[in-house]
Design a protein around this motif. Sequence first.
Motif: not given
Length: 280
Positions: A248-267
Motif C-alpha cells: 500500500s505504501l511504495p515509498n516505505l522503507k521501515i515498518l515497526d523498526g524493521v527494514p523492508k525484507l525481500p519477503e515483504d515485497c511479494s504481493p
Amino acid sequence: MQQQAMLESSSGLTTSNQKLCTSYSTCCSILSDVHAVPPVLSASRGFIRQSCDSGLSSPLPSDPFKYLRWHDIEEHDVRGNQLHCPRVREGPSEEELFFRGEEHTLKKRKQVTDTEKWQKKLQENWENCAELNLSFQDLGDLYQVENFHRILQRLIRVEKLWLVDNSLTDLSAIRLPRCRELNVNKNYFTSFRQLPKLPQIQHLSLAENNIMTLSGISDLRHTPLESLILKRNPCEFQESYRQLVFSSLPNLKILDGVPKLPEDCSPPDTSFFPRMCTVL
C-alpha cells in the motif's frame, strides 16, 4: 587526693555530656523544622507541606502558579516558538477549584479584555513553531480539546510534532502542511482516516492506539513516508500484515523498526484470507 581527682573527672564528664546534649537537642530542633513534616502529594498532583503548628496543609509559594500557562505569567516576552514542550492545557474552572479546596490559586488570575486575549494569541506564535512537543496535556474536558485543536490548526510550519498520550480520537480536520515527523503514540485512533492531513510526512508513529484494520492506509500512498510504527495495534495481527502495508505504501522503507525484507515485497496471497459472512 584521689577522691578529688575523681570528682573533677566526673565534673568534666558532666560538663561534656551537657554540651553534647545541648548540641544534640539543637540538631534535633533544626532537623525537626526541615524533615519532621515532609511534603506530601495532594490529590491535585501538587506537593504541599504540612504546617508544623496546626498540622493542616499549607500551599507552597509556587502553588498559585501551577494552573497557569507560560503566557499568563506577567513580565516576560517568551513566545511559543521558543518553547519545545509548553503547557497549553487551560487550568480548571473557578467552580472546580472551589470544589477541590484550591481557591488560593485564584488570586493569580484576573479577567482579561479581548485585546489582551488577542495579544496572548500573538505571544503564542504557533505559526512559527518548527519543532513542538504537546504530549501529556491531560485533555479531560471538551473545552480543553477544542483549545488544543485551535492550536494544532495554527501549526502551519511545524516539522516535528509529538502528541503522545493525549486521548486523541480524531484529527482529520487538521492539516499540517510541513510536518515531516509525527508521533501520536498512546492515543485512541481507530482508523488511518482519523489522522491529520500530512502531505510531507516521512516518519509516522502510531504505536499503542486501537487501529483495527489497514483500511485507509492508502491515503498515505502519495506521501514521502519512509518509516511507520504500528506496534501494539490490533491491525498488527492481520494475516500478511507486512506485505499488505508495503504494497500500500511504495515509498516505505521501515515498518515497526524493521527494514523492508525481500519477503515483504511479494504481493499478499488473498486466497487464504478468511471470508466473512453475514448471519441473519
